[in-house]
Motif scaffolding. Structure first.
Motif, PDB file in Angstrom:
ATOM      1  N   GLY A 136       0.828  -1.120   0.066  1.00  0.00           N
ATOM      2  CA  GLY A 136      -0.059  -0.014  -0.035  1.00  0.00           C
ATOM      3  C   GLY A 136       0.821   1.225   0.063  1.00  0.00           C
ATOM      4  O   GLY A 136       2.084   1.164   0.582  1.00  0.00           O
TER       5      GLY A 136
ATOM      6  N   ASN B 182      -3.583   4.092  -1.768  1.00  0.00           N
ATOM      7  CA  ASN B 182      -3.957   2.833  -2.621  1.00  0.00           C
ATOM      8  C   ASN B 182      -3.368   1.715  -1.947  1.00  0.00           C
ATOM      9  O   ASN B 182      -1.956   1.636  -1.692  1.00  0.00           O
ATOM     10  CB  ASN B 182      -3.180   3.102  -3.874  1.00  0.00           C
ATOM     11  CG  ASN B 182      -3.502   1.891  -5.066  1.00  0.00           C
ATOM     12  OD1 ASN B 182      -4.036   0.934  -4.602  1.00  0.00           O
ATOM     13  ND2 ASN B 182      -3.151   2.225  -6.432  1.00  0.00           N
ATOM     14  N   TYR B 183      -4.175   1.033  -1.248  1.00  0.00           N
ATOM     15  CA  TYR B 183      -3.700  -0.146  -0.339  1.00  0.00           C
ATOM     16  C   TYR B 183      -4.195  -1.552  -0.901  1.00  0.00           C
ATOM     17  O   TYR B 183      -5.405  -1.706  -1.119  1.00  0.00           O
ATOM     18  CB  TYR B 183      -4.465   0.314   0.985  1.00  0.00           C
ATOM     19  CG  TYR B 183      -4.113  -0.996   2.065  1.00  0.00           C
ATOM     20  CD1 TYR B 183      -3.001  -1.621   2.243  1.00  0.00           C
ATOM     21  CD2 TYR B 183      -5.396  -1.254   2.782  1.00  0.00           C
ATOM     22  CE1 TYR B 183      -2.909  -2.442   3.293  1.00  0.00           C
ATOM     23  CE2 TYR B 183      -5.465  -2.673   3.603  1.00  0.00           C
ATOM     24  CZ  TYR B 183      -3.943  -2.947   3.930  1.00  0.00           C
ATOM     25  OH  TYR B 183      -3.830  -3.933   4.639  1.00  0.00           O
ATOM     26  N   GLN B 184      -3.403  -2.390  -0.801  1.00  0.00           N
ATOM     27  CA  GLN B 184      -3.462  -3.685  -1.351  1.00  0.00           C
ATOM     28  C   GLN B 184      -2.837  -4.524   0.032  1.00  0.00           C
ATOM     29  O   GLN B 184      -1.828  -4.526   0.155  1.00  0.00           O
ATOM     30  CB  GLN B 184      -2.877  -4.089  -2.644  1.00  0.00           C
ATOM     31  CG  GLN B 184      -3.226  -3.443  -3.691  1.00  0.00           C
ATOM     32  CD  GLN B 184      -2.455  -3.798  -5.073  1.00  0.00           C
ATOM     33  OE1 GLN B 184      -1.471  -3.351  -5.347  1.00  0.00           O
ATOM     34  NE2 GLN B 184      -2.800  -4.762  -5.648  1.00  0.00           N
ATOM     35  N   GLU B 185      -3.957  -5.475   0.400  1.00  0.00           N
ATOM     36  CA  GLU B 185      -3.609  -6.378   1.621  1.00  0.00           C
ATOM     37  C   GLU B 185      -3.480  -7.840   0.607  1.00  0.00           C
ATOM     38  O   GLU B 185      -4.432  -8.289   0.192  1.00  0.00           O
ATOM     39  CB  GLU B 185      -4.355  -6.583   2.501  1.00  0.00           C
ATOM     40  CG  GLU B 185      -3.989  -7.253   3.532  1.00  0.00           C
ATOM     41  CD  GLU B 185      -4.765  -7.466   4.981  1.00  0.00           C
ATOM     42  OE1 GLU B 185      -4.174  -7.285   6.045  1.00  0.00           O
ATOM     43  OE2 GLU B 185      -6.070  -7.642   4.593  1.00  0.00           O
ATOM     44  N   ILE B 186      -2.378  -8.334   0.446  1.00  0.00           N
ATOM     45  CA  ILE B 186      -2.218  -9.732  -0.267  1.00  0.00           C
ATOM     46  C   ILE B 186      -2.143 -11.018   0.840  1.00  0.00           C
ATOM     47  O   ILE B 186      -1.092 -10.766   1.792  1.00  0.00           O
ATOM     48  CB  ILE B 186      -0.844  -9.704  -1.248  1.00  0.00           C
ATOM     49  CG1 ILE B 186      -0.773  -8.411  -2.091  1.00  0.00           C
ATOM     50  CG2 ILE B 186      -0.754 -10.666  -1.887  1.00  0.00           C
ATOM     51  CD1 ILE B 186       0.296  -8.032  -2.853  1.00  0.00           C
TER      52      ILE B 186
ATOM     53  N   ASN C 268      -5.722 -10.829  -3.489  1.00  0.00           N
ATOM     54  CA  ASN C 268      -5.914  -9.842  -2.790  1.00  0.00           C
ATOM     55  C   ASN C 268      -7.166  -9.914  -1.659  1.00  0.00           C
ATOM     56  O   ASN C 268      -8.228  -9.954  -2.138  1.00  0.00           O
ATOM     57  CB  ASN C 268      -6.412  -8.526  -3.749  1.00  0.00           C
ATOM     58  CG  ASN C 268      -5.090  -8.128  -4.679  1.00  0.00           C
ATOM     59  OD1 ASN C 268      -4.090  -8.157  -4.208  1.00  0.00           O
ATOM     60  ND2 ASN C 268      -5.066  -7.884  -5.896  1.00  0.00           N
TER      61      ASN C 268
ATOM     62  N   VAL D 169      -8.742  -4.381  -0.976  1.00  0.00           N
ATOM     63  CA  VAL D 169      -8.084  -3.474  -1.715  1.00  0.00           C
ATOM     64  C   VAL D 169      -9.037  -2.088  -1.456  1.00  0.00           C
ATOM     65  O   VAL D 169     -10.140  -2.106  -1.668  1.00  0.00           O
ATOM     66  CB  VAL D 169      -7.854  -3.717  -3.083  1.00  0.00           C
ATOM     67  CG1 VAL D 169      -7.372  -2.314  -4.080  1.00  0.00           C
ATOM     68  CG2 VAL D 169      -7.189  -4.845  -3.525  1.00  0.00           C
TER      69      VAL D 169
ATOM     70  N   ASP E 225     -10.646 -10.137  -4.061  1.00  0.00           N
ATOM     71  CA  ASP E 225     -10.538 -11.128  -5.077  1.00  0.00           C
ATOM     72  C   ASP E 225     -11.339 -12.409  -4.699  1.00  0.00           C
ATOM     73  O   ASP E 225     -11.554 -12.693  -3.446  1.00  0.00           O
ATOM     74  CB  ASP E 225      -9.173 -11.569  -5.378  1.00  0.00           C
ATOM     75  CG  ASP E 225      -8.202 -10.500  -5.909  1.00  0.00           C
ATOM     76  OD1 ASP E 225      -8.723  -9.445  -6.439  1.00  0.00           O
ATOM     77  OD2 ASP E 225      -7.063 -10.724  -5.765  1.00  0.00           O
TER      78      ASP E 225
END
Length: 462
Positions: free
Chosen positions: A379, A387-391, A412, A415, A433
């Motif tokens: 992020g 713009n934050y992505q947690e994977i 993801n 998001v 996702d």
């Protein structure tokens, strides 16, 4: 000079009227019956013979005839030898004759001047005795030379009054002249000087909350603090960016002393880069100094991001976010910003640490499960934008019926995309996702968690 017709009867030297003694040879010129000599008919005889400079025995100058006084009243009829002065000049006198460096007197013949070498330094033959010589005195007789000056009474240059050396204090005189000129300029012709000295010479100073070193920095939504002096009184002041009117800047008014204080707002029309700021009044008096400023994108150089959002390089802040789904279901998240440099930093959740975390959920509204998962953060935050992505890098779902399913990773988990709408509020979209479990089936099909979407809002917590 004295008239040449009155001469001594003995030596033929000119004498002054009324003289009683010849100044040259000492001959008495008085007698009992005449103020000028013996009785009429008396004779003094002839001059001494053999004048070495006057010629031979037959020369009239050498043996003049006796001089007789014809009447008691004067000398006018006495024969004289003055006419012989116009005879051919004799040869030059021998060495030592006369006075070296002396000048001939009057217009008398050189034969007379050289005829008496023993007459002494006081007079030339045919001249009056010289008066005493005093330094600086004028000659006593017309045509004669000043006396004295050389040791022993010789003739030489006359004394002159010594010139006084120039006095000191020339610098003082120059200073007084300069002062006098300035006084004249101030009193009359000084109108031009006064005009030039009294014309406005405006200056401005610019400060900002944000700086790049010593250079004031501005960005869209910020203001520059400006103070001006020495403008025309009660005049409209226009601010110039690189010589042109600053975009969107308002015209302000100077006070009665030519001073002005204002905030100059920076808009998006101010191009990013380095600029020079000046100002001018209604009479076109322009500040001579160009004030350097720097315009940056919002969020850079510690300026606020768009809409007043936190700056890119501010201290750590936290956003308390709420995700709202279409069915009204909500979940809460905590997003943490960590600054990195002037280009922004990272934004993540605390659980994005690479360790395994245990979560619980409901599948198909009737089956409970426990999720064992590891998360990685991807992020960023910059210029007010999130713009934050947690994977999920590893995930296992343990259903309460004893089934264990392993998800296909990575995927993801969450998001967040959004922006600050003001200094403390942010909002945007949330997505997730789909998750597949290739080793598990549900109702005869491979187990799948569908992708989802929602909206989120967040509040700056500090």
């Amino acid at each position: 000079m004295y008239p040449s017709t009155q001469t001594c009867p003995r030596c033929q030297s000119p004498v002054a009227p009324g003289a009683t003694t010849c100044g040259n040879c000492g001959q008495s010129l008085t007698a009992s019956s005449s103020p000028y000599g013996p009785p009429p008919g008396a004779s003094y005889g002839t001059l001494p013979s053999s004048d070495p400079y006057a010629g031979g025995a037959g020369n009239y100058n050498a043996n003049p005839p006796p001089t007789y006084y014809n009447s008691p009243g004067g000398m006018g009829s006495a024969p004289t030898s003055i006419g012989s002065a116009y005879s051919p000049e004799p040869p030059p006198p021998p060495p030592g004759a006369g006075y070296p460096g002396s000048q001939p007197q009057g217009n008398y013949p050189q034969t007379m001047q050289a005829a008496y070498p023993s007459s002494g330094p006081s007079a030339y033959p045919g001249s009056m005795p010289p008066p005493p010589a005093y330094p600086g005195s004028a000659p006593a007789y017309p045509g004669s030379q000043p006396q004295g000056g050389f040791p022993g009474g010789g003739f030489g240059p006359s004394f002159t009054t010594p010139q006084q050396p120039p006095s000191g204090g020339g610098g003082k005189k120059i200073a007084l002249i300069i002062v006098a000129v300035l006084v004249v300029l101030a009193a009359g012709g000084g109108g031009v000087a006064y005009y030039l000295l009294s014309r406005p010479k405006p200056t401005i100073t610019v400060t900002s909350t944000y700086n790049d070193g010593s250079t004031p920095v501005g960005a869209d939504g910020t203001s520059l603090q400006v103070k001006g002096q020495k403008f025309s009184a009660n005049s409209s002041i226009t601010f110039l960016l690189d010589g042109q009117t600053a975009p969107g800047s308002a015209v302000v008014q100077s006070d009665s002393n030519g001073n002005v204080t204002t905030e100059l707002k920076v808009s998006k029309d101010w191009s990013v880069g380095s600029h020079k700021l000046t100002a001018k009044d209604a009479k076109d008096y322009v500040t001579q100094a160009n004030i350097p400023i720097e315009i940056v994108k919002p969020g850079f150089s510690k300026t606020p991001g768009p809409n007043g959002a936190p700056t890119n390089s501010s201290q750590t802040f936290t956003i308390n976010a709420t995700v709202t789904f279409s069915g009204g279901f909500t979940l809460s998240r905590t997003l943490v910003f960590t600054p990195k440099d002037d280009n922004g930093g990272t934004i993540c959740q605390p659980r994005d640490d690479g360790a395994q975390h245990s979560l619980t959920g409901t599948f198909n509204q009737d089956t409970q499960y426990t999720e064992l998962v590891m998360y990685q953060c991807k992020g960023t935050y910059a210029n007010g934008h999130i713009n934050y992505q947690e994977i999920a890098t590893q995930a296992e779902f343990d259903f309460d019926n004893g089934t264990k399913c392993h998800a296909t990773t990575p995927y993801n988990e969450e998001v967040y995309v959004g922006d600050f709408s003001d200094a403390t509020t942010a909002s945007g979209t949330w997505t997730a996702d789909s998750i597949t479990f290739p080793d598990c089936t549900y109702q005869g099909d491979t187990l799948v968690f569908k992708a989802d979407s929602a909206t989120w809002t967040g509040t700056l917590a500090g």
